[in-house]
Design a protein around this motif. Structure first.
Motif, PDB file in Angstrom:
ATOM      1  N   ARG A 136      -7.446   9.306  -2.078  1.00 30.39           N
ATOM      2  CA  ARG A 136      -7.190  10.633  -1.518  1.00 30.39           C
ATOM      3  C   ARG A 136      -8.395  11.114  -0.707  1.00 30.39           C
ATOM      4  NH1 ARG A 136      -3.522  14.530  -2.296  1.00 30.39           N
ATOM      5  NH2 ARG A 136      -2.551  13.346  -4.002  1.00 30.39           N
ATOM      6  N   THR A 183       6.389   7.308   1.938  1.00 32.87           N
ATOM      7  CA  THR A 183       5.702   8.068   0.890  1.00 32.87           C
ATOM      8  C   THR A 183       6.225   7.757  -0.509  1.00 32.87           C
ATOM      9  OG1 THR A 183       7.261   9.896   1.156  1.00 32.87           O
ATOM     10  CG2 THR A 183       5.224   9.990   2.451  1.00 32.87           C
ATOM     11  N   GLY A 184       7.239   6.927  -0.605  1.00 33.92           N
ATOM     12  CA  GLY A 184       7.793   6.594  -1.910  1.00 33.92           C
ATOM     13  C   GLY A 184       8.764   5.434  -1.810  1.00 33.92           C
ATOM     14  N   GLU A 204       3.189   5.683  -0.686  1.00 37.15           N
ATOM     15  CA  GLU A 204       2.761   6.945  -1.279  1.00 37.15           C
ATOM     16  C   GLU A 204       2.148   7.822  -0.199  1.00 37.15           C
ATOM     17  OE1 GLU A 204      -1.510   6.251  -3.154  1.00 37.15           O
ATOM     18  OE2 GLU A 204      -0.041   4.879  -4.049  1.00 37.15           O
ATOM     19  N   ASP A 246      -0.705   9.495   0.111  1.00 35.22           N
ATOM     20  CA  ASP A 246      -2.084   9.259   0.520  1.00 35.22           C
ATOM     21  C   ASP A 246      -2.170   8.122   1.531  1.00 35.22           C
ATOM     22  OD1 ASP A 246      -3.012  11.280  -1.038  1.00 35.22           O
ATOM     23  OD2 ASP A 246      -3.849  10.004  -2.612  1.00 35.22           O
ATOM     24  N   ASN A 247      -1.428   7.061   1.285  1.00 39.50           N
ATOM     25  CA  ASN A 247      -1.441   5.931   2.214  1.00 39.50           C
ATOM     26  C   ASN A 247      -0.771   6.290   3.535  1.00 39.50           C
ATOM     27  OD1 ASN A 247      -2.744   4.347   0.343  1.00 39.50           O
ATOM     28  ND2 ASN A 247      -0.898   3.276  -0.353  1.00 39.50           N
ATOM     29  N   TYR A 289      12.345   2.232  -0.160  1.00 37.90           N
ATOM     30  CA  TYR A 289      11.323   2.841   0.686  1.00 37.90           C
ATOM     31  C   TYR A 289      11.839   3.161   2.090  1.00 37.90           C
ATOM     32  CZ  TYR A 289      10.703  -2.121   1.934  1.00 37.90           C
ATOM     33  OH  TYR A 289      10.912  -3.435   2.307  1.00 37.90           O
ATOM     34  N   TYR A 292       2.404  15.441   3.764  1.00 41.86           N
ATOM     35  CA  TYR A 292       0.953  15.274   3.723  1.00 41.86           C
ATOM     36  C   TYR A 292       0.395  15.988   4.940  1.00 41.86           C
ATOM     37  CZ  TYR A 292       2.796  11.321   6.409  1.00 41.86           C
ATOM     38  OH  TYR A 292       3.510  10.539   7.278  1.00 41.86           O
TER      39      TYR A 292
END
Length: 345
Positions: free
Chosen positions: A5, A271-272, A278, A280-281, A325, A340
């Motif tokens: 993060r 993001t999932g 995820e 952060d990535n 995903y 994000y």
């Protein structure tokens, strides 16, 4: 706070800082794809407000559906509009008048031509949807002539979008080579792009490279944070994004086409829905893509030549098939809240 993060936050702060510095120097444009394979999308008016409030001035629409196209009229938002694969035979086999009528009744009746930047004739047709492959270039030629009749050929560029799989070899970048099976179809396309100053349009997903080739591609290399430098033809590579784009550049040069610009039509990070998917990535990846475009960093093969990019995707698409995903590339929630903290200008 996790190290990942912290790195992601540092990435986006750097992107914002460089964007501010480069704002007046003509940064490479950044747009967003507006996929609509979903059941819960917000109304068009809310989407327009969302785009404007976040400084997003370029959008890719995958087809000229009136429901998604009409609301953009008069907004000043510039559009990249897809010509669906299934219409290619009609346009390819028809006359220039056929293409002219299609443009008028499907696009220009809804939106002013001055808001249209690109026509994307077919999406990932070569290899992935080969039935339509022979129709791509003839359809492009007819659409281009129709635009010429309207005096729009210098304002609206025509091309086609391609998956990275049209390269039979992409590593190292200097070994970039197009699949020999599609060369009879691809070479006429490249000739058209060179003659008209239009870009080669490609879809670049380091996320897929990572999850499918973990023995060769590290997560850090995919996310722009690798400490390892790879040398190829005396050029240094530290990330998959640059390496992929330059593989296409080298492949074009190998066929005798050295000056064609490259536009990244789709790139993003989920993001999932799976490993490494995820927020952060996604922030680390997309934040770096935006920063590099705004700073006109370019690639090792074309340094200082900013790469125009369209991030995928505006919202999650719960109607997408395939792996979980695939449904989680959205930058915004349907409530308009960012997944994000990325900035676009």
């Amino acid at each position: 706070m996790s190290i990942q993060r912290m790195r992601a936050n540092q990435t986006i702060l750097l992107a914002f800082f460089i964007a501010l510095l480069s704002h007046s120097t003509g940064a490479a444009p950044v747009g967003v794809c507006y996929g609509r394979v979903a059941t819960n999308l917000p109304p068009p008016s809310a989407v327009i407000n969302l785009l404007k409030s976040n400084g997003i001035s370029r959008i890719r629409l995958f087809n000229p559906d009136p429901v998604s196209l009409k609301p953009f009229s008069g907004t000043g938002i510039e559009l990249m509009i897809g010509v669906p694969n299934e219409i290619l035979p009609t346009l390819a086999n028809g006359t220039i008048s056929t293409s002219l009528q299609w443009l008028q009744s499907n696009i220009f009746i809804h939106i002013s031509p001055n808001q249209v930047l690109y026509l994307v004739v077919g999406n990932e047709v070569f290899l992935k949807d080969p039935f339509y492959a022979p129709y791509v270039v003839p359809a492009i030629l007819n659409l281009y002539q129709a635009l010429k009749m309207l005096g729009l050929d210098d304002n609206i560029r025509v091309s086609s979008s391609h998956a990275a799989t049209i390269l039979s070899n992409s590593y190292p970048p200097s070994a970039g080579t197009f699949d020999p099976n599609i060369k009879p179809l691809l070479i006429p396309l490249l000739q058209f792009l060179r003659d008209t100053g239009s870009p080669l349009m490609i879809n670049v997903y380091p996320f897929f490279s990572y999850i499918n080739n973990r023995q060769y591609v590290t997560l850090d290399y995919a996310l722009f944070r690798s400490s390892t430098v790879e040398i190829d033809q005396n050029l240094t590579y530290t990330n998959m994004f640059d390496a992929t784009i330059d593989a296409f550049v080298y492949a074009m040069e190998r066929e005798g086409f050295s000056g064609i610009p490259v536009v990244v039509m789709e790139t993003g990070w989920p993001t999932g829905g799976g490993d490494a998917a995820e927020a952060d990535n996604a922030l680390a990846y997309n934040g770096n893509v935006v920063m590099r475009a705004m700073a006109n960093i370019g690639t090792p093969r074309r340094p200082g030549v900013g790469v125009e990019v369209f991030l995928f995707d505006l919202f999650d698409e719960d109607g997408k098939s395939g792996e979980e995903y695939e449904k989680h590339f959205g930058i915004f929630g349907v409530d308009g809240v960012k997944a994000y903290d990325i900035r676009f200008n």
